[in-house]
Design a protein around this motif. Structure first.
Motif, short mmCIF file in Angstrom:
data_model
loop_
_atom_site.label_atom_id
_atom_site.label_comp_id
_atom_site.label_asym_id
_atom_site.label_seq_id
_atom_site.Cartn_x
_atom_site.Cartn_y
_atom_site.Cartn_z
N ARG A 26 -46.17 43.83 131.29
CA ARG A 26 -46.79 42.92 130.33
C ARG A 26 -47.96 42.09 130.88
N TYR A 62 -44.35 46.03 121.81
CA TYR A 62 -43.89 44.66 122.05
C TYR A 62 -43.81 43.89 120.75
N LYS A 94 -44.35 38.72 123.29
CA LYS A 94 -44.41 39.06 124.72
C LYS A 94 -43.27 39.98 125.15
#
Length: 244
Positions: free
Chosen positions: A26, A58, A61
């Protein structure tokens, strides 16, 4: 433009742990979004365009539960220690702003794992989606800190036909190596950018061109990268794939 790297994976991540791998990825995706807003949304790849827009990678987040379930289902019939791939794309079918990412996981410790990021740039000679060489180097540094890479290379996809050694990474626009390098060791480099972790330098990004975007059709650019490859190989600093 393409980013390619290889690394050994952490031994504390269980096989088929999709969520851990996607969480670790991420920060790299967040940095890409900072450089180019078209790199803000990501979807699991599929066999058709419609299928490849079904699962967001996603939710905010966090890895999307539906994406984790889809990956688990896709690899459900394989052994947990078999090699697997997390493939995502930015959901845009375009020669100019399309993008995809492929992360290899699992498969034991015999062979290294890899991360590949492909950014379509039809007009790449006019500018780079990630910015100038300093801005691109920030992305390479984030990849290195995340995966402790053996090397990271960035530049036009077709540079691979112009590199000096078939059995070693090419320099292209820029190449990261896990060595502290100086201008006396690589005088052909236009810039050497240190990559640090916890206040200590762990490697160097070698840049072949600084005044414009690397162009694989520019003989001066290709020669600059080739000269660096030869210099590194002469000092046994450019690794062979077989030794990684």
């Amino acid at each position: 433009m393409n980013l390619s790297e290889q690394h050994r994976d952490r031994t504390d991540i269980p096989n088929a742990d999709w969520e851990s791998h996607m969480r670790r990825l991420r920060p790299i995706l967040d940095l890409l979004k900072e450089k180019d807003r078209t790199l803000g949304e990501w979807y699991l790849k599929g066999e058709t365009a419609q299928e490849a827009l079904q699962h967001r990678a996603y939710d905010g987040k966090a890895p999307a539960k539906t994406a984790i379930e889809a990956l688990s289902k896709e690899y459900g019939r394989k052994n947990k220690d078999d090699p697997k791939t997390v493939g995502i794309w930015n959901g845009i079918r375009s020669d100019q702003i399309g993008a995809s990412l492929s992360l290899e996981i699992d498969g034991g410790e015999i062979f290294p794992k890899s991360l590949e990021i492909s950014l379509n740039e039809k007009n790449e000679r006019r500018g780079s989606r990630l910015g100038d060489y300093r801005s691109v180097a920030e992305v390479l540094s984030e990849v290195v800190r995340t995966y402790d890479s053996f090397y990271v290379t960035y530049g036009p996809f077709f540079y691979y036909t112009n590199k000096v050694f078939d059995d070693r990474p090419g320099v292209s626009w820029m190449l990261y190596l896990p060595h502290v390098l100086t201008s006396s060791e690589v005088p052909e480099a236009r810039a050497l950018i240190p990559v640090t972790r916890d206040g200590k330098q762990q490697g160097t990004i070698i840049v072949s061109v600084t005044d414009e975007v690397f162009d694989v059709n520019n003989r001066t650019h290709v020669k600059a990268a080739n000269d660096i490859e030869i210099r590194l190989a002469d000092q046994d600093l450019l690794p062979r794939y077989i030794d990684l």
